[in-house]
Design a protein around this motif. Structure first.
Motif, PDB file in Angstrom:
ATOM      1  N   ASN A 155      -5.050 -29.309 -45.279  1.00  0.00           N
ATOM      2  CA  ASN A 155      -3.695 -28.759 -45.390  1.00  0.00           C
ATOM      3  C   ASN A 155      -3.306 -28.489 -46.840  1.00  0.00           C
ATOM      4  OD1 ASN A 155      -3.160 -28.648 -42.663  1.00  0.00           O
ATOM      5  ND2 ASN A 155      -2.216 -30.662 -42.590  1.00  0.00           N
ATOM      6  N   ASN A 156      -4.095 -29.001 -47.777  1.00  0.00           N
ATOM      7  CA  ASN A 156      -3.833 -28.758 -49.193  1.00  0.00           C
ATOM      8  C   ASN A 156      -4.615 -27.557 -49.720  1.00  0.00           C
ATOM      9  OD1 ASN A 156      -2.373 -31.097 -48.948  1.00  0.00           O
ATOM     10  ND2 ASN A 156      -3.740 -32.354 -50.175  1.00  0.00           N
ATOM     11  N   ALA A 157      -5.321 -26.865 -48.828  1.00  0.00           N
ATOM     12  CA  ALA A 157      -6.134 -25.712 -49.240  1.00  0.00           C
ATOM     13  C   ALA A 157      -5.520 -24.420 -48.697  1.00  0.00           C
ATOM     14  CB  ALA A 157      -7.561 -25.882 -48.730  1.00  0.00           C
ATOM     15  N   ASN A 158      -6.033 -23.312 -49.181  1.00  0.00           N
ATOM     16  CA  ASN A 158      -5.533 -21.993 -48.779  1.00  0.00           C
ATOM     17  C   ASN A 158      -5.771 -21.771 -47.281  1.00  0.00           C
ATOM     18  OD1 ASN A 158      -5.051 -19.297 -48.347  1.00  0.00           O
ATOM     19  ND2 ASN A 158      -6.214 -18.583 -50.120  1.00  0.00           N
ATOM     20  N   PRO A 159      -4.699 -21.644 -46.495  1.00  0.00           N
ATOM     21  CA  PRO A 159      -4.886 -21.487 -45.049  1.00  0.00           C
ATOM     22  C   PRO A 159      -5.615 -20.212 -44.668  1.00  0.00           C
ATOM     23  CG  PRO A 159      -2.583 -21.189 -45.663  1.00  0.00           C
ATOM     24  CD  PRO A 159      -3.293 -21.686 -46.882  1.00  0.00           C
ATOM     25  N   GLU A 160      -5.551 -19.199 -45.505  1.00  0.00           N
ATOM     26  CA  GLU A 160      -6.262 -17.950 -45.198  1.00  0.00           C
ATOM     27  C   GLU A 160      -7.766 -18.175 -45.103  1.00  0.00           C
ATOM     28  OE1 GLU A 160      -5.326 -14.850 -44.460  1.00  0.00           O
ATOM     29  OE2 GLU A 160      -3.236 -15.509 -44.419  1.00  0.00           O
ATOM     30  N   LEU A 161      -8.261 -19.142 -45.870  1.00  0.00           N
ATOM     31  CA  LEU A 161      -9.693 -19.404 -45.883  1.00  0.00           C
ATOM     32  C   LEU A 161     -10.138 -20.241 -44.683  1.00  0.00           C
ATOM     33  CD1 LEU A 161     -10.108 -20.295 -49.678  1.00  0.00           C
ATOM     34  CD2 LEU A 161     -10.541 -18.086 -48.552  1.00  0.00           C
ATOM     35  N   LEU A 162      -9.181 -20.871 -44.036  1.00  0.00           N
ATOM     36  CA  LEU A 162      -9.516 -21.871 -43.016  1.00  0.00           C
ATOM     37  C   LEU A 162      -9.074 -21.483 -41.614  1.00  0.00           C
ATOM     38  CD1 LEU A 162      -8.407 -24.852 -45.230  1.00  0.00           C
ATOM     39  CD2 LEU A 162     -10.755 -24.448 -44.476  1.00  0.00           C
ATOM     40  N   LYS A 163      -8.430 -20.334 -41.463  1.00  0.00           N
ATOM     41  CA  LYS A 163      -7.787 -20.044 -40.187  1.00  0.00           C
ATOM     42  C   LYS A 163      -8.755 -19.816 -39.039  1.00  0.00           C
ATOM     43  CE  LYS A 163      -6.887 -15.219 -41.425  1.00  0.00           C
ATOM     44  NZ  LYS A 163      -5.802 -14.256 -41.760  1.00  0.00           N
ATOM     45  N   PHE A 164     -10.029 -19.531 -39.351  1.00  0.00           N
ATOM     46  CA  PHE A 164     -10.990 -19.321 -38.263  1.00  0.00           C
ATOM     47  C   PHE A 164     -11.907 -20.522 -38.047  1.00  0.00           C
ATOM     48  CE2 PHE A 164     -10.185 -14.873 -39.767  1.00  0.00           C
ATOM     49  CZ  PHE A 164      -9.414 -14.504 -38.676  1.00  0.00           C
ATOM     50  N   VAL A 165     -11.635 -21.604 -38.755  1.00  0.00           N
ATOM     51  CA  VAL A 165     -12.419 -22.828 -38.557  1.00  0.00           C
ATOM     52  C   VAL A 165     -11.873 -23.548 -37.316  1.00  0.00           C
ATOM     53  CG1 VAL A 165     -13.073 -25.047 -39.567  1.00  0.00           C
ATOM     54  CG2 VAL A 165     -12.849 -23.023 -41.036  1.00  0.00           C
ATOM     55  N   ASP A 166     -12.779 -24.006 -36.459  1.00  0.00           N
ATOM     56  CA  ASP A 166     -12.365 -24.707 -35.238  1.00  0.00           C
ATOM     57  C   ASP A 166     -11.550 -25.947 -35.583  1.00  0.00           C
ATOM     58  OD1 ASP A 166     -13.583 -22.943 -33.524  1.00  0.00           O
ATOM     59  OD2 ASP A 166     -15.430 -24.105 -33.382  1.00  0.00           O
ATOM     60  N   ARG A 167     -10.487 -26.136 -34.800  1.00  0.00           N
ATOM     61  CA  ARG A 167      -9.639 -27.312 -34.973  1.00  0.00           C
ATOM     62  C   ARG A 167      -9.760 -28.211 -33.762  1.00  0.00           C
ATOM     63  NH1 ARG A 167      -5.486 -27.161 -39.012  1.00  0.00           N
ATOM     64  NH2 ARG A 167      -5.993 -25.386 -40.321  1.00  0.00           N
ATOM     65  N   LYS A 168      -9.901 -29.472 -34.037  1.00  0.00           N
ATOM     66  CA  LYS A 168     -10.064 -30.457 -32.972  1.00  0.00           C
ATOM     67  C   LYS A 168      -8.837 -31.361 -32.943  1.00  0.00           C
ATOM     68  CE  LYS A 168     -12.623 -34.684 -32.494  1.00  0.00           C
ATOM     69  NZ  LYS A 168     -13.612 -35.517 -33.146  1.00  0.00           N
ATOM     70  N   PHE A 169      -8.248 -31.455 -31.776  1.00  0.00           N
ATOM     71  CA  PHE A 169      -7.149 -32.401 -31.561  1.00  0.00           C
ATOM     72  C   PHE A 169      -7.635 -33.408 -30.532  1.00  0.00           C
ATOM     73  CE2 PHE A 169      -5.120 -28.649 -33.137  1.00  0.00           C
ATOM     74  CZ  PHE A 169      -3.949 -29.039 -33.767  1.00  0.00           C
ATOM     75  N   ASP A 170      -8.008 -34.565 -30.977  1.00  0.00           N
ATOM     76  CA  ASP A 170      -8.514 -35.578 -30.056  1.00  0.00           C
ATOM     77  C   ASP A 170      -7.381 -36.530 -29.703  1.00  0.00           C
ATOM     78  OD1 ASP A 170      -9.763 -37.470 -28.581  1.00  0.00           O
ATOM     79  OD2 ASP A 170     -11.192 -38.074 -30.135  1.00  0.00           O
ATOM     80  N   TYR A 171      -6.783 -36.278 -28.545  1.00  0.00           N
ATOM     81  CA  TYR A 171      -5.648 -37.100 -28.142  1.00  0.00           C
ATOM     82  C   TYR A 171      -6.065 -38.394 -27.459  1.00  0.00           C
ATOM     83  CZ  TYR A 171      -2.497 -33.362 -29.460  1.00  0.00           C
ATOM     84  OH  TYR A 171      -1.797 -32.431 -30.180  1.00  0.00           O
ATOM     85  N   SER A 172      -7.375 -38.594 -27.283  1.00  0.00           N
ATOM     86  CA  SER A 172      -7.802 -39.821 -26.611  1.00  0.00           C
ATOM     87  C   SER A 172      -7.384 -41.063 -27.390  1.00  0.00           C
ATOM     88  CB  SER A 172      -9.317 -39.814 -26.409  1.00  0.00           C
ATOM     89  OG  SER A 172      -9.984 -39.880 -27.652  1.00  0.00           O
TER      90      SER A 172
END
Ligand SMILES: [Zn+2]
Length: 142
Positions: free
Chosen positions: A105-122
């Motif tokens: 979240n401290n990096a440029n979001p434009e560079l990261l927007k296509f990286v898979d995001r994992k939300f592990d609610y377990s």
């Protein structure tokens, strides 16, 4: 100038603490444990020898260490941004690659927007205070 530079730079809000890594993270873990939910952190994982940490002369890095004390959460004392977690007393370098977490979240979001995001609610379903969970010493109460 090379056009294949995939390095990522993350900085706290005031710019006192900057991390640079040579590549995109494999994925981003929007960790839902009781601590990272409060931080709002979105971790990219790297090996410690990939990470360059730079701090300005007057920067103060504060740490939060809890539980089994295997790692520290490092944040800027000036602006409060959570920058990274780092292993404490890591095994010797010949023991393999040692992992750390960079707050993407401290990096440029434009560079990261296509990286898979994992939300592990377990981890949300793990009862607080249970000795059967990895957060047995978790002092967090909702
Ligand atoms: Zn800062």
């Amino acid at each position: 100038m090379a056009t294949t530079d995939t390095s990522i730079r993350s900085s706290c809000h005031c710019g006192a603490i900057t991390l640079t890594v040579p590549r995109l993270p494999v994925y981003i873990n929007v960790c839902q444990c009781t601590l990272c939910r409060r931080y709002g952190a979105a971790w990219g994982y790297y090996y410690t020898d990939e990470v360059k940490i730079e701090t300005k002369p007057n920067a103060v890095t504060k740490q939060y260490i809890w539980g089994d004390k295997n790692l520290s959460f490092n944040f800027c004392d000036n602006c409060g941004c959570v920058c990274y977690w780092w292993p404490i007393n890591p095994p010797s370098a010949d023991g393999g690659e040692i992992e750390m977490g960079l707050n993407t979240n401290n990096a440029n979001p434009e560079l990261l927007k296509f990286v898979d995001r994992k939300f592990d609610y377990s981890v949300l379903k793990s009862p607080l205070g249970s000795k059967a969970t990895p957060h047995a010493d978790d002092p967090a109460k909702y």
